[in-house]
Write a protein that holds these residues in place. Structure first.
Motif, PDB file in Angstrom:
ATOM      1  N   VAL A  80       0.851  -1.184   0.000  1.00 25.11           N
ATOM      2  CA  VAL A  80       0.000   0.000   0.000  1.00 25.11           C
ATOM      3  C   VAL A  80       0.885   1.230   0.000  1.00 25.11           C
ATOM      4  CG1 VAL A  80      -1.746   1.318   1.265  1.00 25.11           C
ATOM      5  CG2 VAL A  80      -1.847  -1.185   1.253  1.00 25.11           C
ATOM      6  N   GLY A 120       0.010   5.214  -0.152  1.00 24.63           N
ATOM      7  CA  GLY A 120      -1.061   6.203  -0.207  1.00 24.63           C
ATOM      8  C   GLY A 120      -2.392   5.511  -0.396  1.00 24.63           C
ATOM      9  N   SER A 121      -3.076   5.834  -1.484  1.00 28.55           N
ATOM     10  CA  SER A 121      -4.388   5.232  -1.749  1.00 28.55           C
ATOM     11  C   SER A 121      -4.321   4.149  -2.823  1.00 28.55           C
ATOM     12  CB  SER A 121      -5.376   6.322  -2.175  1.00 28.55           C
ATOM     13  OG  SER A 121      -4.939   6.919  -3.390  1.00 28.55           O
ATOM     14  N   ILE A 122      -3.098   3.660  -3.116  1.00 29.88           N
ATOM     15  CA  ILE A 122      -2.924   2.629  -4.139  1.00 29.88           C
ATOM     16  C   ILE A 122      -2.533   1.311  -3.483  1.00 29.88           C
ATOM     17  CG2 ILE A 122      -1.632   1.905  -6.188  1.00 29.88           C
ATOM     18  CD1 ILE A 122      -1.136   4.893  -6.751  1.00 29.88           C
ATOM     19  N   GLN A 176      -8.549  -2.984   1.894  1.00 29.06           N
ATOM     20  CA  GLN A 176      -9.422  -1.933   1.381  1.00 29.06           C
ATOM     21  C   GLN A 176     -10.259  -1.313   2.497  1.00 29.06           C
ATOM     22  OE1 GLN A 176     -10.535  -4.392  -2.388  1.00 29.06           O
ATOM     23  NE2 GLN A 176     -11.405  -2.358  -2.640  1.00 29.06           N
ATOM     24  N   HIS A 186      -7.761   0.973   4.717  1.00 33.09           N
ATOM     25  CA  HIS A 186      -7.136   2.118   4.047  1.00 33.09           C
ATOM     26  C   HIS A 186      -8.123   2.736   3.063  1.00 33.09           C
ATOM     27  CE1 HIS A 186      -3.187   0.863   5.583  1.00 33.09           C
ATOM     28  NE2 HIS A 186      -3.588  -0.373   5.311  1.00 33.09           N
ATOM     29  N   ASN A 187      -7.874   3.963   2.684  1.00 37.60           N
ATOM     30  CA  ASN A 187      -8.721   4.625   1.692  1.00 37.60           C
ATOM     31  C   ASN A 187      -8.178   4.315   0.296  1.00 37.60           C
ATOM     32  OD1 ASN A 187     -10.636   6.287   0.506  1.00 37.60           O
ATOM     33  ND2 ASN A 187      -9.389   8.122   0.766  1.00 37.60           N
ATOM     34  N   ILE A 188      -8.364   3.080  -0.138  1.00 34.98           N
ATOM     35  CA  ILE A 188      -7.827   2.631  -1.420  1.00 34.98           C
ATOM     36  C   ILE A 188      -8.688   3.185  -2.556  1.00 34.98           C
ATOM     37  CG2 ILE A 188      -7.303   0.616  -2.863  1.00 34.98           C
ATOM     38  CD1 ILE A 188      -5.437   0.979  -0.418  1.00 34.98           C
ATOM     39  N   ARG A 189      -8.023   3.850  -3.504  1.00 37.48           N
ATOM     40  CA  ARG A 189      -8.713   4.428  -4.668  1.00 37.48           C
ATOM     41  C   ARG A 189      -8.273   3.766  -5.969  1.00 37.48           C
ATOM     42  NH1 ARG A 189     -12.916   6.650  -3.951  1.00 37.48           N
ATOM     43  NH2 ARG A 189     -12.636   8.318  -5.420  1.00 37.48           N
ATOM     44  N   GLN A 190      -7.187   2.999  -5.894  1.00 39.58           N
ATOM     45  CA  GLN A 190      -6.692   2.318  -7.090  1.00 39.58           C
ATOM     46  C   GLN A 190      -6.083   0.986  -6.681  1.00 39.58           C
ATOM     47  OE1 GLN A 190      -4.327   4.625  -9.885  1.00 39.58           O
ATOM     48  NE2 GLN A 190      -2.903   2.926 -10.072  1.00 39.58           N
ATOM     49  N   THR A 245     -16.708   3.148  -5.279  1.00 38.48           N
ATOM     50  CA  THR A 245     -16.164   4.352  -4.647  1.00 38.48           C
ATOM     51  C   THR A 245     -15.477   5.267  -5.667  1.00 38.48           C
ATOM     52  OG1 THR A 245     -14.075   3.243  -4.116  1.00 38.48           O
ATOM     53  CG2 THR A 245     -15.824   3.159  -2.446  1.00 38.48           C
ATOM     54  N   GLY A 289     -13.105   4.356  -7.771  1.00 34.74           N
ATOM     55  CA  GLY A 289     -11.709   3.990  -7.958  1.00 34.74           C
ATOM     56  C   GLY A 289     -11.466   3.260  -9.261  1.00 34.74           C
TER      57      GLY A 289
END
Length: 110
Positions: A9, A11-13, A38, A41-45, A74, A76
């Motif tokens: 992980v 950041g958000s990846i 997921q 964490h604030n996973i966006r990708q 979301t 992503g």
């Protein structure tokens, strides 16, 4: 399963390092761990790194599509990275390449 073995992980990846042989058992374990990550964490990708993958059955397709459906809720995205010719063919025939970006192994850069 050791999270560090397959997951990273930044950041958000979330990067999922797909093993050499992705079968039903491993796909289910990876799915469970990815859900936990997921949720934590604030996973966006989600990037699936297929750099080591030589075999993937339909459960691998299910893993990728399941993560796609989940992250799409979301806003992503999901990408397939380091996809060799065999993996790209599987993703194309299954229709996955119509909904996620598939980056060929020779063009991928950090």
């Amino acid at each position: 399963m050791d999270q560090g073995e397959f997951f990273q992980v930044k950041g958000s990846i979330l990067t999922i390092k797909v093993p050499a042989e992705l079968d039903h058992h491993l796909a289910e374990e990876i799915r469970r761990q990815a859900e936990v990550i997921q949720n934590e964490h604030n996973i966006r990708q989600i990037d699936f790194d297929f750099g080591q993958t030589t075999f993937m059955d339909s459960s691998g397709i299910g893993l990728v599509m399941g993560r796609f459906r989940e992250i799409q809720l979301t806003g992503g995205t999901v990408r397939a990275l380091h996809a060799n010719e065999r993996v790209r063919k599987i993703l194309k025939i299954s229709g996955v390449s119509r909904v996620i970006e598939v980056v060929p192994e020779k063009t991928w850069k950090i």
